[in-house]
Design an enzyme around this catalytic site. Structure first.
Site, PDB file in Angstrom:
ATOM      1  N   TRP A 170       0.868  -1.192   0.000  1.00  0.00           N
ATOM      2  CA  TRP A 170       0.000   0.000   0.000  1.00  0.00           C
ATOM      3  C   TRP A 170       0.899   1.235   0.000  1.00  0.00           C
ATOM      4  O   TRP A 170       1.858   1.297   0.779  1.00  0.00           O
ATOM      5  CB  TRP A 170      -0.885  -0.048   1.253  1.00  0.00           C
ATOM      6  CG  TRP A 170      -1.778   1.131   1.458  1.00  0.00           C
ATOM      7  CD1 TRP A 170      -2.571   1.741   0.519  1.00  0.00           C
ATOM      8  CD2 TRP A 170      -1.999   1.839   2.688  1.00  0.00           C
ATOM      9  NE1 TRP A 170      -3.261   2.772   1.103  1.00  0.00           N
ATOM     10  CE2 TRP A 170      -2.939   2.854   2.419  1.00  0.00           C
ATOM     11  CE3 TRP A 170      -1.503   1.702   3.991  1.00  0.00           C
ATOM     12  CZ2 TRP A 170      -3.380   3.736   3.408  1.00  0.00           C
ATOM     13  CZ3 TRP A 170      -1.944   2.571   4.964  1.00  0.00           C
ATOM     14  CH2 TRP A 170      -2.877   3.575   4.676  1.00  0.00           C
ATOM     15  N   ASP A 251      -1.060  -6.005   9.014  1.00  0.00           N
ATOM     16  CA  ASP A 251      -1.949  -4.882   8.713  1.00  0.00           C
ATOM     17  C   ASP A 251      -3.234  -5.462   8.105  1.00  0.00           C
ATOM     18  O   ASP A 251      -3.244  -5.921   6.971  1.00  0.00           O
ATOM     19  CB  ASP A 251      -1.263  -3.931   7.714  1.00  0.00           C
ATOM     20  CG  ASP A 251      -2.124  -2.719   7.432  1.00  0.00           C
ATOM     21  OD1 ASP A 251      -3.154  -2.563   8.117  1.00  0.00           O
ATOM     22  OD2 ASP A 251      -1.779  -1.934   6.526  1.00  0.00           O
ATOM     23  N   LYS A 287     -13.227  -0.543   5.583  1.00  0.00           N
ATOM     24  CA  LYS A 287     -13.728  -1.242   4.388  1.00  0.00           C
ATOM     25  C   LYS A 287     -14.792  -2.270   4.756  1.00  0.00           C
ATOM     26  O   LYS A 287     -15.851  -2.301   4.163  1.00  0.00           O
ATOM     27  CB  LYS A 287     -12.592  -1.966   3.655  1.00  0.00           C
ATOM     28  CG  LYS A 287     -11.249  -1.266   3.681  1.00  0.00           C
ATOM     29  CD  LYS A 287     -11.219  -0.064   2.782  1.00  0.00           C
ATOM     30  CE  LYS A 287      -9.995   0.763   3.104  1.00  0.00           C
ATOM     31  NZ  LYS A 287      -9.205   1.134   2.017  1.00  0.00           N
TER      32      LYS A 287
HETATM   33  C1  LIG Z   1      -3.148  -2.328   3.338  1.00  0.00           C
HETATM   34  C2  LIG Z   1      -3.830  -1.145   3.925  1.00  0.00           C
HETATM   35  N1  LIG Z   1      -3.581  -0.831   5.199  1.00  0.00           N
HETATM   36  C3  LIG Z   1      -4.166   0.210   5.784  1.00  0.00           C
HETATM   37  C4  LIG Z   1      -5.057   1.000   5.088  1.00  0.00           C
HETATM   38  C5  LIG Z   1      -5.644   2.169   5.812  1.00  0.00           C
HETATM   39  O1  LIG Z   1      -6.985   2.129   5.906  1.00  0.00           O
HETATM   40  P1  LIG Z   1      -7.804   3.156   6.793  1.00  0.00           P
HETATM   41  O2  LIG Z   1      -8.691   3.851   5.852  1.00  0.00           O
HETATM   42  O3  LIG Z   1      -8.509   2.297   7.742  1.00  0.00           O
HETATM   43  O4  LIG Z   1      -6.868   4.086   7.445  1.00  0.00           O
HETATM   44  C6  LIG Z   1      -5.345   0.727   3.749  1.00  0.00           C
HETATM   45  C7  LIG Z   1      -6.236   1.564   3.001  1.00  0.00           C
HETATM   46  O5  LIG Z   1      -6.288   1.629   1.807  1.00  0.00           O
HETATM   47  C8  LIG Z   1      -4.724  -0.390   3.164  1.00  0.00           C
HETATM   48  O6  LIG Z   1      -4.951  -0.721   1.900  1.00  0.00           O
END
Ligand SMILES: Cc1ncc(COP(=O)(O)O)c(C=O)c1O
Length: 440
Positions: A170, A251, A287
């Site tokens: 990410w 994560d 999500k």
């Molecule tokens: C792998 C990953 N980790 C963390 C996040 C962060 O998500 P949040 O919107 O909950 O901060 C995302 C969001 O796209 C993600 O794809």
């Protein structure tokens, strides 16, 4: 000896506001002195690749436009969804005395409930760590906030240790750890030819990293590739982590989106748990509950014993306190209601499955459509990959053509958010992909 009085610019400014008309001329030169170019060296920051895609999509007026950039769920009409379990939780907390709940002691209790339920979701409701309470946990500002808290914690207690990210990962991971002054490295993950996992290279990098390194792992629905290790491969990874004393930091941003089953999607975490690792875990409900704007997440860190858990907990709290004190309470109440009320939770479990199934269905339809068009390329990876994203293999030039000629928006690495694909746009998308790839 008496120190010489020093008049600095701030004092001059203060005095300037009290000057009488006879001393105004002095204040004019003071003003010139104060006009220091504080922000002259600041140039615009690079645009976030994902935000840039959304902005371009919104500015496009073409009726056929498709947004495959954003990693949030959309229904089959391309609309954001408010889950029924969220509506039910909202109704349940409607009568709640927010002023009272928001008081410090009550907020802490609700936060603890959220942490307890999140930890069960990640490690399993019957896990010893849950029963024994040998973990530190904190409600965090969604997944990003949980990662940021951990990055800060890592730097405080292991300032020399880098963190290894899968390549690719990410796009915000490197920003988060870099801002916490943690050295950032990568380990091999994706195989561009097979569009699957480069397991041998991944294992080599784990073996070759210095002992006791931090590794960030996506336990399911890897972003951006949609490529996850199998259970057997996770076992091998876990074993090698033991040999090397590496620290696994999971994560979990898409629990439920890979298989449609929340427990199945936590299997990597559970395998590491069974093997006796201490684990860190960032969880997001953005999500899988569709609560992006509420910023609800959880950071947990497993500890050797209850005493250590108390110490780690207090350090995490101190870090959060200095960053943002406490998170907002409304989203927290929604999530803890959904997770702790059996009926609402059962509904959520069903709704997660519906979302995952729709995405899976779109994968199959897109692949079939490309095959029907007699595409010369192999599109098996569309259905082999899992979760919200498909790492299509499209080149940056092909993506540019999709944008320019077909008003289809995605990041230039070829990542497509399958949530943006619907029954009504999938054949338009397949045709466009076929057009930009057929002569390669
Ligand atoms: C792998 C990953 N980790 C963390 C996040 C962060 O998500 P949040 O919107 O909950 O901060 C995302 C969001 O796209 C993600 O794809």
């Amino acid at each position: 000896m008496k120190p010489k009085p020093r008049i600095n610019i701030i004092m001059w400014r203060f005095m300037g506001s009290r000057l009488t008309s006879s001393t105004r001329c002095m204040s004019t030169s003071t003003k010139a002195l104060c006009r220091f170019g504080w922000w002259d060296r600041v140039s615009p920051a690079a645009k976030d690749p994902i935000t840039g895609v959304t902005e371009a999509f919104l500015a496009d007026t073409n009726p056929h436009k498709i947004n495959l950039g954003v990693g949030a769920y959309r229904d089959d009409e391309g609309k954001p969804v408010v889950l029924q379990c969220v509506r039910n939780a909202e109704a349940k907390i409607a009568g709640c005395d927010f002023i009272n709940v928001g008081r410090e002691s009550n907020a802490t209790a609700v936060g603890s409930k959220l942490v307890e339920e999140s930890v069960k979701l990640a490690y399993g409701k019957d896990a010893n760590v849950v029963k024994e309470g040998t973990f530190a946990g904190l409600q965090a500002l969604s997944g990003t906030g949980a990662c940021r808290l951990f990055a800060e914690f890592q730097r405080r207690f292991h300032p020399e240790s880098p963190i290894y990210f899968p390549d690719p990962t990410w796009s915000n991971h490197p920003n988060i750890w870099r801002d916490a002054q943690v050295p950032v490295r990568t380990f091999q993950y994706y195989h561009p030819v097979s569009k699957g996992l480069n397991f041998a290279a991944l294992m080599d990098d784990i073996k070759n990293a210095p002992d006791a390194s931090f590794f960030l792992l996506h336990p399911c629905a890897h972003n951006p590739t949609g490529v996850d290790p199998t259970a057997e491969q996770w076992r091998e990874i876990s074993y090698q982590f033991k040999v090397k004393s590496h620290f696994p930091f999971f994560d979990v941003a898409y629990q439920g989106f890979a298989s449609g089953d929340l427990d199945m999607d936590a299997q990597a975490i559970r395998i590491f748990l069974e093997d006796g690792h201490l684990i860190g875990c960032a969880q997001s409900f953005a999500k899988n509950m569709g609560l992006y704007g509420h910023r609800v997440g959880c950071l947990s860190v497993l500890c050797a014993d209850a005493k250590q858990a108390v110490a780690v907990q207090s350090q995490l709290q101190q870090i959060a306190r200095a960053m943002y004190s406490n998170p907002p309470i409304h989203g927290l109440l929604l999530v803890s209601t959904i997770l702790s009320d059996p009926e609402t939770k059962a509904l959520w479990v069903k709704e997660v499955k519906v979302m995952a199934n729709r995405i899976q269905q779109m994968r199959s339809t897109l692949r079939e459509s490309l095959e029907k068009l007699a595409s010369p390329l192999n599109w098996e990876h569309i259905t082999n990959q899992v979760g919200m994203f498909c790492f299509s293999g499209l080149t940056a030039d092909q993506v540019d053509r999709l944008v320019r000629e077909f008003h289809i928006y995605l990041t230039r690495d070829g990542r497509m958010s399958m949530a943006g694909v619907t029954t009504s746009n999938v054949s338009y998308l397949a045709n466009a992909i076929h057009e930009v790839t057929r002569y390669n």
